[in-house]
Motif scaffolding. Sequence first.
Motif, PDB file in Angstrom:
ATOM      1  N   ARG A 295       2.628   2.975  11.861  1.00  0.00           N
ATOM      2  CA  ARG A 295       4.065   2.686  11.723  1.00  0.00           C
ATOM      3  C   ARG A 295       4.235   1.741  10.546  1.00  0.00           C
ATOM      4  NH1 ARG A 295       7.002   2.159  17.426  1.00  0.00           N
ATOM      5  NH2 ARG A 295       6.460  -0.016  17.124  1.00  0.00           N
ATOM      6  N   VAL A 296       5.132   2.129   9.647  1.00  0.00           N
ATOM      7  CA  VAL A 296       5.307   1.387   8.399  1.00  0.00           C
ATOM      8  C   VAL A 296       6.750   0.903   8.288  1.00  0.00           C
ATOM      9  CG1 VAL A 296       5.129   1.526   5.882  1.00  0.00           C
ATOM     10  CG2 VAL A 296       3.628   2.934   7.306  1.00  0.00           C
ATOM     11  N   ALA A 297       6.938  -0.391   8.129  1.00  0.00           N
ATOM     12  CA  ALA A 297       8.292  -0.919   7.934  1.00  0.00           C
ATOM     13  C   ALA A 297       8.524  -1.141   6.442  1.00  0.00           C
ATOM     14  CB  ALA A 297       8.448  -2.241   8.684  1.00  0.00           C
TER      15      ALA A 297
ATOM     16  N   CYS B 292       2.092  -1.927   9.420  1.00  0.00           N
ATOM     17  CA  CYS B 292       1.908  -2.089   7.975  1.00  0.00           C
ATOM     18  C   CYS B 292       3.282  -2.181   7.330  1.00  0.00           C
ATOM     19  CB  CYS B 292       1.166  -0.815   7.555  1.00  0.00           C
ATOM     20  SG  CYS B 292       1.036  -0.437   5.839  1.00  0.00           S
ATOM     21  N   ILE B 293       3.369  -2.816   6.171  1.00  0.00           N
ATOM     22  CA  ILE B 293       4.646  -2.800   5.440  1.00  0.00           C
ATOM     23  C   ILE B 293       4.413  -2.251   4.035  1.00  0.00           C
ATOM     24  CG2 ILE B 293       5.581  -4.757   6.721  1.00  0.00           C
ATOM     25  CD1 ILE B 293       5.188  -6.466   4.151  1.00  0.00           C
ATOM     26  N   VAL B 294       5.472  -1.788   3.431  1.00  0.00           N
ATOM     27  CA  VAL B 294       5.460  -1.465   2.003  1.00  0.00           C
ATOM     28  C   VAL B 294       6.525  -2.354   1.386  1.00  0.00           C
ATOM     29  CG1 VAL B 294       6.065   0.275   0.277  1.00  0.00           C
ATOM     30  CG2 VAL B 294       4.585   0.893   2.194  1.00  0.00           C
ATOM     31  N   ASP B 295       6.099  -3.257   0.489  1.00  0.00           N
ATOM     32  CA  ASP B 295       7.061  -4.195  -0.096  1.00  0.00           C
ATOM     33  C   ASP B 295       6.578  -4.641  -1.475  1.00  0.00           C
ATOM     34  OD1 ASP B 295       9.313  -5.768  -0.348  1.00  0.00           O
ATOM     35  OD2 ASP B 295       8.639  -7.347   1.018  1.00  0.00           O
ATOM     36  N   LEU B 296       7.449  -5.376  -2.146  1.00  0.00           N
ATOM     37  CA  LEU B 296       7.120  -5.898  -3.467  1.00  0.00           C
ATOM     38  C   LEU B 296       6.266  -7.155  -3.324  1.00  0.00           C
ATOM     39  CD1 LEU B 296      10.656  -5.568  -5.041  1.00  0.00           C
ATOM     40  CD2 LEU B 296       8.701  -4.022  -5.328  1.00  0.00           C
ATOM     41  N   VAL B 297       5.291  -7.276  -4.202  1.00  0.00           N
ATOM     42  CA  VAL B 297       4.432  -8.461  -4.214  1.00  0.00           C
ATOM     43  C   VAL B 297       4.402  -8.996  -5.648  1.00  0.00           C
ATOM     44  CG1 VAL B 297       2.113  -9.370  -3.747  1.00  0.00           C
ATOM     45  CG2 VAL B 297       2.977  -7.426  -2.406  1.00  0.00           C
TER      46      VAL B 297
ATOM     47  N   LYS C 207      11.866  -1.005   3.043  1.00  0.00           N
ATOM     48  CA  LYS C 207      13.165  -0.502   2.600  1.00  0.00           C
ATOM     49  C   LYS C 207      12.971   0.652   1.614  1.00  0.00           C
ATOM     50  CE  LYS C 207      14.406  -4.184  -0.741  1.00  0.00           C
ATOM     51  NZ  LYS C 207      15.392  -5.233  -1.022  1.00  0.00           N
ATOM     52  N   TYR C 208      11.700   0.927   1.278  1.00  0.00           N
ATOM     53  CA  TYR C 208      11.403   2.007   0.309  1.00  0.00           C
ATOM     54  C   TYR C 208      10.940   3.255   1.062  1.00  0.00           C
ATOM     55  CZ  TYR C 208      11.727  -2.015  -2.698  1.00  0.00           C
ATOM     56  OH  TYR C 208      12.192  -3.138  -3.331  1.00  0.00           O
ATOM     57  N   VAL C 209      11.859   3.874   1.787  1.00  0.00           N
ATOM     58  CA  VAL C 209      11.518   4.962   2.700  1.00  0.00           C
ATOM     59  C   VAL C 209      10.939   6.174   1.953  1.00  0.00           C
ATOM     60  CG1 VAL C 209      12.509   6.628   4.322  1.00  0.00           C
ATOM     61  CG2 VAL C 209      13.162   4.219   4.441  1.00  0.00           C
ATOM     62  N   LYS C 210      11.639   6.632   0.924  1.00  0.00           N
ATOM     63  CA  LYS C 210      11.191   7.850   0.212  1.00  0.00           C
ATOM     64  C   LYS C 210       9.844   7.623  -0.470  1.00  0.00           C
ATOM     65  CE  LYS C 210      15.091   9.299  -2.106  1.00  0.00           C
ATOM     66  NZ  LYS C 210      15.660  10.081  -3.183  1.00  0.00           N
ATOM     67  N   THR C 211       9.730   6.482  -1.138  1.00  0.00           N
ATOM     68  CA  THR C 211       8.495   6.181  -1.866  1.00  0.00           C
ATOM     69  C   THR C 211       7.326   6.058  -0.898  1.00  0.00           C
ATOM     70  OG1 THR C 211       9.886   4.930  -3.381  1.00  0.00           O
ATOM     71  CG2 THR C 211       7.524   4.643  -3.627  1.00  0.00           C
ATOM     72  N   ALA C 212       7.563   5.388   0.237  1.00  0.00           N
ATOM     73  CA  ALA C 212       6.491   5.219   1.223  1.00  0.00           C
ATOM     74  C   ALA C 212       6.108   6.572   1.808  1.00  0.00           C
ATOM     75  CB  ALA C 212       6.944   4.260   2.325  1.00  0.00           C
ATOM     76  N   GLN C 213       7.128   7.391   2.141  1.00  0.00           N
ATOM     77  CA  GLN C 213       6.840   8.714   2.701  1.00  0.00           C
ATOM     78  C   GLN C 213       5.951   9.523   1.766  1.00  0.00           C
ATOM     79  OE1 GLN C 213      10.764   9.937   3.672  1.00  0.00           O
ATOM     80  NE2 GLN C 213      10.347   9.853   5.870  1.00  0.00           N
ATOM     81  N   SER C 214       6.309   9.567   0.486  1.00  0.00           N
ATOM     82  CA  SER C 214       5.527  10.408  -0.419  1.00  0.00           C
ATOM     83  C   SER C 214       4.155   9.783  -0.693  1.00  0.00           C
ATOM     84  CB  SER C 214       6.284  10.757  -1.700  1.00  0.00           C
ATOM     85  OG  SER C 214       6.423   9.632  -2.479  1.00  0.00           O
ATOM     86  N   TYR C 215       4.069   8.453  -0.679  1.00  0.00           N
ATOM     87  CA  TYR C 215       2.770   7.808  -0.890  1.00  0.00           C
ATOM     88  C   TYR C 215       1.799   8.163   0.247  1.00  0.00           C
ATOM     89  CZ  TYR C 215      -0.811   4.235  -1.011  1.00  0.00           C
ATOM     90  OH  TYR C 215      -2.022   3.605  -1.025  1.00  0.00           O
ATOM     91  N   PHE C 216       2.240   8.001   1.501  1.00  0.00           N
ATOM     92  CA  PHE C 216       1.324   8.274   2.622  1.00  0.00           C
ATOM     93  C   PHE C 216       1.032   9.770   2.733  1.00  0.00           C
ATOM     94  CE2 PHE C 216       2.905   4.031   3.900  1.00  0.00           C
ATOM     95  CZ  PHE C 216       1.664   3.394   3.974  1.00  0.00           C
ATOM     96  N   ALA C 217       2.041  10.604   2.463  1.00  0.00           N
ATOM     97  CA  ALA C 217       1.822  12.057   2.526  1.00  0.00           C
ATOM     98  C   ALA C 217       0.776  12.476   1.492  1.00  0.00           C
ATOM     99  CB  ALA C 217       3.143  12.791   2.284  1.00  0.00           C
ATOM    100  N   SER C 218       0.859  11.882   0.294  1.00  0.00           N
ATOM    101  CA  SER C 218      -0.088  12.269  -0.772  1.00  0.00           C
ATOM    102  C   SER C 218      -1.521  11.854  -0.422  1.00  0.00           C
ATOM    103  CB  SER C 218       0.330  11.646  -2.103  1.00  0.00           C
ATOM    104  OG  SER C 218       0.056  10.256  -2.074  1.00  0.00           O
TER     105      SER C 218
END
Length: 208
Positions: free
Chosen positions: A111-113, A151-156, A115-126
């Motif tokens: 489960r990934v939290a 896990c999160i996907v965010d800016l660092v 705000k970058y839904v599309k980018t995260a979706q395509s990253y994990f799918a790839s």
Amino acid sequence: MLTIAVSKGRIYEDALPLLAEAGIIPVDDPKKSRKLILDTTREDVKIVIIRATDVPTFVEYGAADLGIAGKDVLLEHGAESLYEPLDLKIAACRLMTATPKDLTELPRRIRVATKYVKTAQSYFASRGIQAEIIKLYGSMELAPLVGLADCIVDLVDTGNTLKANGLEPRDLITEISSRLIVNKAAMKMKHAEIQALIDNFKQTLASR
Ligand code: ATP
Ligand code: PRP
């Protein structure tokens, strides 16, 4: 008349010196004024102050001729409807996955939290990773701490926000910086003015 869409905060602050080199100095300070349309020292240029995520929308629909937007926002918005002629190399950071520091193994379906839904979706799918994406609008770092996500996907940038919350960066998704974006019709109709501005920004960036 040229209208430039910029978000308040770090992009605005980082864009000011670039704009100043092109003779564009806002007459009002958005930190002090509630005005959303700023006159500038160039009579033919106005700056509109909007939310970072709204910048591509204003430019796509021609409500602004140009805009300055983070690559993170552009990846989510989709960039087909816009020109993106220049990497302004400001507001630089990285889009990354992050997990709790002590985590050793992720479940098979994560489960990934973010705000970058599309980018995260395509990253994990790839990567062939099964991921359930949970859309949040901020404070993503909290999600793993309260059991909302693995896990999160965010800016660092400095990594301080992750560290302060017991998280650590894992994988780099992509490097981020702010881009100049241009409305497609404006690029044709106001070509000379817009090209002059692009050239001016390019010169300033080259001299940095
Ligand atoms: P919104 O108001 O639409 O929710 P926001 O609060 O994320 O957006 P900012 O924090 O000003 O707005 O971020 C604007 C842009 O700056 C981001 O889209 C990203 O490209 C960049 N950015 C965000 N955080 C950082 C950071 N820590 N270091 C460098 N650049 C950053
Ligand atoms: C951004 C981003 C991270 C933080 C990363 O938040 O969402 O939380 O910066 O920077 P760091 O690695 O240097 O700590 P921001 O400061 O924009 O706060 P906001 O998302 O609440 O606006």
